[in-house]
Write a protein that holds these residues in place. Structure first.
Motif, PDB file in Angstrom:
ATOM      1  N   MET A 294      64.088  50.967  65.508  1.00 18.87           N
ATOM      2  CA  MET A 294      64.736  51.853  64.543  1.00 18.87           C
ATOM      3  C   MET A 294      66.223  51.891  64.845  1.00 18.87           C
ATOM      4  N   ARG A 295      67.003  51.545  63.848  1.00 20.39           N
ATOM      5  CA  ARG A 295      68.460  51.571  63.997  1.00 20.39           C
ATOM      6  C   ARG A 295      69.057  52.528  62.988  1.00 20.39           C
ATOM      7  N   THR A 296      70.094  53.237  63.410  1.00 23.88           N
ATOM      8  CA  THR A 296      70.835  54.082  62.485  1.00 23.88           C
ATOM      9  C   THR A 296      72.197  53.460  62.222  1.00 23.88           C
ATOM     10  N   ALA A 297      72.751  53.805  61.070  1.00 21.39           N
ATOM     11  CA  ALA A 297      74.064  53.287  60.697  1.00 21.39           C
ATOM     12  C   ALA A 297      74.658  54.190  59.625  1.00 21.39           C
ATOM     13  N   ARG A 298      75.949  54.072  59.454  1.00 17.24           N
ATOM     14  CA  ARG A 298      76.604  54.780  58.367  1.00 17.24           C
ATOM     15  C   ARG A 298      76.148  54.167  57.047  1.00 17.24           C
TER      16      ARG A 298
ATOM     17  N   VAL B 268      65.868  50.582  54.755  1.00 17.15           N
ATOM     18  CA  VAL B 268      66.255  51.973  54.927  1.00 17.15           C
ATOM     19  C   VAL B 268      65.021  52.835  54.664  1.00 17.15           C
ATOM     20  N   ALA B 269      64.669  53.654  55.666  1.00 13.16           N
ATOM     21  CA  ALA B 269      63.455  54.464  55.583  1.00 13.16           C
ATOM     22  C   ALA B 269      63.742  55.958  55.553  1.00 13.16           C
ATOM     23  N   GLY B 270      64.991  56.336  55.819  1.00 14.84           N
ATOM     24  CA  GLY B 270      65.354  57.746  55.797  1.00 14.84           C
ATOM     25  C   GLY B 270      66.856  57.902  55.873  1.00 14.84           C
ATOM     26  N   PHE B 271      67.306  59.138  55.624  1.00 14.96           N
ATOM     27  CA  PHE B 271      68.735  59.399  55.713  1.00 14.96           C
ATOM     28  C   PHE B 271      69.004  60.865  56.028  1.00 14.96           C
ATOM     29  N   LEU B 272      70.189  61.090  56.580  1.00 17.46           N
ATOM     30  CA  LEU B 272      70.664  62.421  56.935  1.00 17.46           C
ATOM     31  C   LEU B 272      72.059  62.581  56.360  1.00 17.46           C
TER      32      LEU B 272
ATOM     33  N   ILE C  17      77.317  71.249  59.538  1.00 24.54           N
ATOM     34  CA  ILE C  17      76.424  71.585  58.428  1.00 24.54           C
ATOM     35  C   ILE C  17      75.544  70.380  58.097  1.00 24.54           C
ATOM     36  N   LEU C  18      74.252  70.581  58.253  1.00 19.66           N
ATOM     37  CA  LEU C  18      73.278  69.556  57.874  1.00 19.66           C
ATOM     38  C   LEU C  18      72.858  69.855  56.440  1.00 19.66           C
ATOM     39  N   HIS C  19      73.231  68.968  55.527  1.00 16.28           N
ATOM     40  CA  HIS C  19      72.950  69.175  54.105  1.00 16.28           C
ATOM     41  C   HIS C  19      71.589  68.636  53.680  1.00 16.28           C
ATOM     42  N   ALA C  20      71.143  67.567  54.311  1.00 16.59           N
ATOM     43  CA  ALA C  20      69.890  66.942  53.868  1.00 16.59           C
ATOM     44  C   ALA C  20      69.346  66.042  54.961  1.00 16.59           C
ATOM     45  N   LEU C  21      68.028  65.966  55.017  1.00 11.25           N
ATOM     46  CA  LEU C  21      67.325  65.028  55.882  1.00 11.25           C
ATOM     47  C   LEU C  21      66.043  64.646  55.156  1.00 11.25           C
TER      48      LEU C  21
ATOM     49  N   LEU D   9      61.268  59.081  62.660  1.00 14.12           N
ATOM     50  CA  LEU D   9      62.541  58.711  62.032  1.00 14.12           C
ATOM     51  C   LEU D   9      63.443  59.931  61.844  1.00 14.12           C
ATOM     52  N   GLY D  10      62.882  61.018  61.369  1.00 14.21           N
ATOM     53  CA  GLY D  10      63.665  62.242  61.188  1.00 14.21           C
ATOM     54  C   GLY D  10      64.179  62.761  62.520  1.00 14.21           C
ATOM     55  N   ARG D  11      63.333  62.731  63.541  1.00 11.49           N
ATOM     56  CA  ARG D  11      63.755  63.166  64.883  1.00 11.49           C
ATOM     57  C   ARG D  11      64.898  62.304  65.405  1.00 11.49           C
ATOM     58  N   THR D  12      64.827  61.007  65.149  1.00  8.24           N
ATOM     59  CA  THR D  12      65.885  60.102  65.610  1.00  8.24           C
ATOM     60  C   THR D  12      67.204  60.413  64.921  1.00  8.24           C
ATOM     61  N   LEU D  13      67.172  60.580  63.611  1.00  8.89           N
ATOM     62  CA  LEU D  13      68.395  60.940  62.885  1.00  8.89           C
ATOM     63  C   LEU D  13      68.953  62.271  63.379  1.00  8.89           C
ATOM     64  N   LEU D  14      68.079  63.231  63.578  1.00 11.91           N
ATOM     65  CA  LEU D  14      68.509  64.549  64.024  1.00 11.91           C
ATOM     66  C   LEU D  14      69.056  64.498  65.452  1.00 11.91           C
ATOM     67  N   ALA D  15      68.447  63.713  66.320  1.00 12.99           N
ATOM     68  CA  ALA D  15      68.934  63.586  67.692  1.00 12.99           C
ATOM     69  C   ALA D  15      70.349  63.017  67.712  1.00 12.99           C
TER      70      ALA D  15
END
Length: 148
Positions: free
Chosen positions: A1-5, A59-63, A69-73, A84-90
């Protein structure tokens, strides 16, 4: 799982993920058109607020976050329960000492998820600040060393 802008070419996939939740949630009134959602997503992508997570090359999710301010997950319905959500949030937690978000009171799954991630209830609202007009809850996460 990789995150990116997020990039503008991610927009169609982000919309599919968003609509996978909003269009399948019976208690959530549909107050925005698809075009409104696309315009909003385009804006937050351009502002650099969106991080995406990939699984198996897609792409499987986004934050969506602006400062603290966290607007969306959102995670694609077929990809939920895989961390995936935990990874984005971490990642967001690692970049901010405090995170705040409003969650609709009726969204028990999201409330439970955020509580498991260390968020606590800080305030309640009758929903005057959200598009749907639904009662919501301010939840706050404070990193180590952050005051209460």
């Amino acid at each position: 799982m990789r995150t990116a802008r997020a990039q503008i070419w991610h927009l169609p996939r982000l919309a599919v993920i968003l609509w996978g939740f909003t269009r399948a949630t019976p208690w959530l009134p549909q107050v925005r058109s698809h075009w409104d959602d696309l315009r909003a997503l385009r804006s937050v992508i351009r502002w650099g607020w969106v991080r995406v997570i990939r699984e198996q090359g897609r792409v499987a999710g986004f934050l969506v976050r602006d400062g603290d301010i966290l607007h969306a997950l959102y995670v694609h319905p077929m990809r939920r329960g895989r961390g995936l959500g935990r990874t984005l949030l971490a990642e967001a937690k690692a970049e901010a000492g405090v995170l705040r978000l409003w969650v609709v009171e009726a969204n028990a799954a999201a409330r439970s998820f955020y509580a498991r991630q260390g968020f606590v209830e800080a305030a309640r609202s009758a929903g005057l600040g959200n598009d749907e007009g639904l009662p919501d809850i301010l939840m706050v996460w404070r990193g180590e060393g952050e005051g209460a």
